[in-house]
Design an enzyme around this catalytic site. Structure first.
Site, PDB file in Angstrom:
ATOM      1  N   ASP A  14       0.828  -1.209   0.000  1.00  0.00           N
ATOM      2  CA  ASP A  14       0.000   0.000   0.000  1.00  0.00           C
ATOM      3  C   ASP A  14       0.864   1.262   0.000  1.00  0.00           C
ATOM      4  O   ASP A  14       2.073   1.218   0.299  1.00  0.00           O
ATOM      5  CB  ASP A  14      -0.899  -0.054   1.253  1.00  0.00           C
ATOM      6  CG  ASP A  14      -2.208   0.708   1.083  1.00  0.00           C
ATOM      7  OD1 ASP A  14      -2.313   1.502   0.145  1.00  0.00           O
ATOM      8  OD2 ASP A  14      -3.114   0.508   1.921  1.00  0.00           O
ATOM      9  N   ASP A  16     -10.624   1.907  -3.483  1.00  0.00           N
ATOM     10  CA  ASP A  16     -11.211   1.653  -2.161  1.00  0.00           C
ATOM     11  C   ASP A  16     -12.726   1.700  -2.224  1.00  0.00           C
ATOM     12  O   ASP A  16     -13.395   1.358  -1.246  1.00  0.00           O
ATOM     13  CB  ASP A  16     -10.717   2.692  -1.148  1.00  0.00           C
ATOM     14  CG  ASP A  16      -9.403   2.261  -0.519  1.00  0.00           C
ATOM     15  OD1 ASP A  16      -8.987   1.110  -0.739  1.00  0.00           O
ATOM     16  OD2 ASP A  16      -8.789   3.089   0.186  1.00  0.00           O
ATOM     17  N   ASN A  21      -0.226   5.333   1.016  1.00  0.00           N
ATOM     18  CA  ASN A  21      -1.428   6.111   1.326  1.00  0.00           C
ATOM     19  C   ASN A  21      -1.258   7.623   1.422  1.00  0.00           C
ATOM     20  O   ASN A  21      -2.188   8.301   1.856  1.00  0.00           O
ATOM     21  CB  ASN A  21      -2.035   5.604   2.638  1.00  0.00           C
ATOM     22  CG  ASN A  21      -2.795   4.307   2.410  1.00  0.00           C
ATOM     23  OD1 ASN A  21      -3.704   4.252   1.593  1.00  0.00           O
ATOM     24  ND2 ASN A  21      -2.407   3.260   3.110  1.00  0.00           N
TER      25      ASN A  21
HETATM   26  C1  DGJ Z   1      -5.852   1.836   1.930  1.00  0.00           C
HETATM   27  C2  DGJ Z   1      -6.178   0.645   1.084  1.00  0.00           C
HETATM   28  O1  DGJ Z   1      -6.609   1.051  -0.169  1.00  0.00           O
HETATM   29  C3  DGJ Z   1      -7.206  -0.209   1.803  1.00  0.00           C
HETATM   30  O2  DGJ Z   1      -7.578  -1.282   0.993  1.00  0.00           O
HETATM   31  C4  DGJ Z   1      -6.619  -0.674   3.090  1.00  0.00           C
HETATM   32  O3  DGJ Z   1      -5.549  -1.535   2.856  1.00  0.00           O
HETATM   33  C5  DGJ Z   1      -6.188   0.516   3.938  1.00  0.00           C
HETATM   34  N1  DGJ Z   1      -5.316   1.393   3.198  1.00  0.00           N
HETATM   35  C6  DGJ Z   1      -5.479   0.064   5.178  1.00  0.00           C
HETATM   36  O4  DGJ Z   1      -4.943   1.095   5.876  1.00  0.00           O
END
Ligand code: DGJ
Length: 726
Positions: free
Chosen positions: A479, A549, A481
């Site tokens: 991931d 997501d 983020n």
């Molecule tokens: C963002 C991802 O897109 C989700 O699927 C999940 O893994 C979360 N992060 C977890 O923090």
């Protein structure tokens, strides 16, 4: 031979399966484009050179005596900055004297079979009998050297281009811009631009609009290819639809800051330049050093957007994605993120795995929250040590326990980050990207590690190695983020700070490559808050990608439709989730969630223990059916039948031999007494196809008259029909 050089006229002709790309070496050594489009039978199309009288505002070239010729109106293959072409440059080099005046003239070429990899950057591959490569050697009087690399694939309407800049002088130079390619179209102005825009949980929406005069830029400056724009764009002629008309696709094989720029000039010529985004970029080259650009995949189709996408999907399956994961079926997973979020322990995971195993799933993916003291998103990224309070006995024990139900273990990581509250950040604050004397922007309470640093890359590789070798872990979800801010690196000298973004991406590719080398049997799934880094370079490393997501099947119609413009279904990870949906609150039928998720790499994102008896039975059937039919989706051709622009949407996949097809129709919004006939595509007109009820149809009937889907389907109801040829 797909690449021919006509030495008398100095014309290069590059032929793919259905297209030709032609350019010439003009007077003064200018490299001038002539044509790209449907295959031509002759190379001598020199008459397509634009030559017109100009006013004094359009500069003439000192080395070309023809007063009608100007760099500012020629069709350039790699236009340089500051020497008479005022349009978008492809290359701009700052020399030791401090100016950026650059020129790019032909100095020789080489044609060879096959295709060489690009050092440090994922790229497409081909054997010697599948492709031919032209290297065009160009140079500037300053000593800067440019190699323009063209690879032509014989069985696909595709070519790739990238460039290499070398410092052939004896003083340092700075690459301020080095695009991967430029093409000047000789079509009259009037192209439309199709591109994929979006944001978190709403990725890759399709936008199509006329390309007006001036510059249009599709780009990212976030340090990642990103949610907001994808490094894919197509130019289409007006009137082009799914099956008819000219479409030119450009897809940059790169995961960092990119730019796809188009300029329509005053004379109606359209220029497209693709490559690394020049904003904030500068790369110092010492004498003798080289800079490699990422490559662009250029696809031409004269059978519309559908033809372009199908060609690109096939091409990526053959020449980009890892063969190993195409040949072996991927596990059907249950991911615990939307099932438990951070609230889990070993017993709960084992319970989920027990249920999932009984329903036919292959793998449990343990998402965020298994390490450090992470019970919410405030801490512990970077501290990749199993939380033994939650998971006593570590990953080895968990793998063993769920293995009893035939379930493999997958694990989530976010390797490029450190939480503000983490042992890693406390020990090495300078490992995070920051600018001395400035506050650090924070997102999700975490910082981005500086992957331009070797010590940081080594740490990540070691930390992941230690967890992955502690147990039989078969799958990693990787991931990412947040995006980069306060872009500077503690280890780069002042005159190299502009290298950070690209060095970060090179560091990322190298870290992922090292992990893959150490754990070749671990399947990697890419993720960046969903599909925030869904690009061809990531797909070369991560055979599948968490598409978004947003798991609401109606939202997924738009997201998966847009994704399919460029990327094949075998890369698109799609999960069935709970209703009401966690992101949108929308209630949808279970069967629609299954139908939409089955259009990619199928899995679940919910707690199977919460399923009703009827849903459990349907799950068993769906998982088994998916396993039996997935080859149609992951290796077949996609036909987008009805785009999700109105109240309905439909698509189908057909195997290459046309013996099987899967058709799905979704009624987005209900209508009283709707009449719906949908014509199928891609079938063999002369074969008879049988549907699941035993009804027989001739392929030509299905394609000319269509299926009758009339009936009172409610909001978000869907139907999937499987066809088998007799
Ligand atoms: C963002 C991802 O897109 C989700 O699927 C999940 O893994 C979360 N992060 C977890 O923090």
């Amino acid at each position: 031979m797909p690449i021919t050089f006509h030495s008398e006229k100095k014309i290069f002709k590059l032929d793919t399966s259905t297209s030709s790309y032609i350019f010439k070496i003009g007077e003064g050594g200018y490299v001038m484009g002539l044509y790209w489009g449907e295959k031509l039978d002759e190379a001598d199309v020199d008459y397509l050179t634009v030559r017109e009288g100009h006013d004094s505002n359009v500069p003439l070239s000192a080395s070309v005596p023809d007063w009608r010729f100007s760099p500012d109106t020629m069709q350039a293959e790699y236009p340089a900055y500051g020497t008479g072409d005022f349009r978008l440059p492809a290359v701009m080099i700052k020399n030791a004297a401090g100016n950026c005046v650059t020129d790019c003239r032909y100095g020789g070429h080489r044609i060879s079979r096959g295709k060489k990899p690009i050092p440090g950057i994922p790229s497409t591959y081909a054997s010697d009998d599948e492709a031919e490569t032209l290297e065009l050697f160009c140079r500037d009087v300053t000593g800067a050297e440019f190699t323009l690399v063209y690879t032509v694939f014989e069985d696909f309407p595709v070519m790739t281009r990238h460039a290499v800049v070398k410092n052939g002088s004896d003083t340092p130079i700075w690459v301020e811009k080095a695009a991967s390619m430029c093409v000047d179209f000789t079509h009259p102005a009037g192209f439309e631009l199709l591109h994929l825009w979006g944001c978190w949980a709403r990725e890759r929406r399709v936008e199509r609009r006329p390309l007006g005069h001036g510059i249009t830029k599709i780009s990212s400056g976030r340090g990642a290819s990103g949610h907001y724009h994808n490094p894919f764009a197509a130019l289409v002629l007006p009137g082009t639809d799914e099956e008819h008309g000219d479409a030119y696709g450009f897809n940059l094989v790169y995961s960092g800051n990119f730019a796809i720029e188009a300029e329509v000039d005053a004379f109606g010529l359209t220029r497209v330049v693709c490559g690394i985004n020049e904003d904030g970029f500068s790369w110092k080259l010492a004498p003798g050093e080289k800079f490699y650009t990422p490559e662009v995949v250029m696809t031409y189709s004269n059978s519309g957007l559908g033809g372009m996408s199908r060609a690109q999907h096939r091409f990526y399956r053959r020449h980009l994605l890892e063969k190993k994961w195409l040949a072996s079926p991927r596990p059907v997973v249950v991911n615990n993120w939307e099932a438990t979020y951070f609230d889990f322990d070993a017993d709960k995971l084992v319970d989920i795995a027990r249920d999932a195993g009984a329903l036919g799933f292959d793998m449990l993916v343990v998402d965020d929250g298994w390490f450090g003291k992470r019970n919410d998103d405030s801490c512990s990224l970077g501290d990749w040590v199993v939380n033994e309070e939650k998971l006593p006995g570590g990953m080895g024990k968990l793998a063993e326990r769920i293995g009893e139900f035939g379930m493999g273990l997958g694990l989530w990581f976010e390797p490029e980050m450190a939480s503000r509250d983490s042992d890693l950040y406390r020990a090495h604050p300078d490992w995070c990207i920051h600018t001395e004397g400035r506050d650090m922007s924070i997102a999700r309470r975490q910082y981005v590690l500086d992957l331009s640093r070797e010590d940081v890359c080594d740490y990540i590789v070691d930390a992941l190695t230690s967890v992955l070798s502690s147990a039989d872990i078969k799958y990693v979800k990787w991931d990412f983020n947040r995006k980069l801010t306060e872009y500077s690196s503690a280890v780069l000298p002042a005159d190299r700070q502009g290298e950070l973004f690209h060095r970060y991406i090179l560091g990322l590719y190298s870290v992922v490559g090292r992990i893959k080398e150490r754990f070749p049997d671990v399947l990697l799934e890419g993720c960046a808050s969903g599909g925030g880094r869904y690009d061809p370079a990531m797909l070369a490393l991560f055979p599948q990608y968490w598409t978004s997501d947003d798991t609401d099947p109606i939202e997924r119609l738009y997201i998966q439709y847009g994704t399919s413009m460029a990327y094949p279904a075998c890369t698109m990870s799609c999960h069935v989730s709970a209703s009401p949906n966690h992101q949108t609150g929308r209630k949808t039928p279970f069967s629609t969630r299954c139908d939409v998720a089955a259009a990619g790499v199928f899995g679940y994102e919910l707690d199977p223990r919460a399923l009703s008896e009827r849903e459990r039975e349907e799950t068993k059937r769906r998982v088994a059916e998916y396993k039996a039919r997935r080859h149609i989706v992951t290796d077949g051709d996609l036909y987008r039948l009805i785009p999700p622009d109105g109240d309905e949407c439909a698509w189908m996949y057909v195997t290459k031999d046309k013996s099987e097809a899967l058709f799905t129709y979704v009624r987005i919004k209900t209508m009283i007494a709707p009449v719906a006939f949908v014509r199928l595509r891609g079938l063999d007109p002369d074969r008879t196809y049988v549907d699941g009820d035993g009804r027989r149809y001739l392929g030509s009937t299905l394609m000319r008259a269509g299926l009758n889907l009339t009936g009172g389907r409610r909001d978000a109801e869907s139907v999937t029909v499987y066809f088998k040829a007799e």
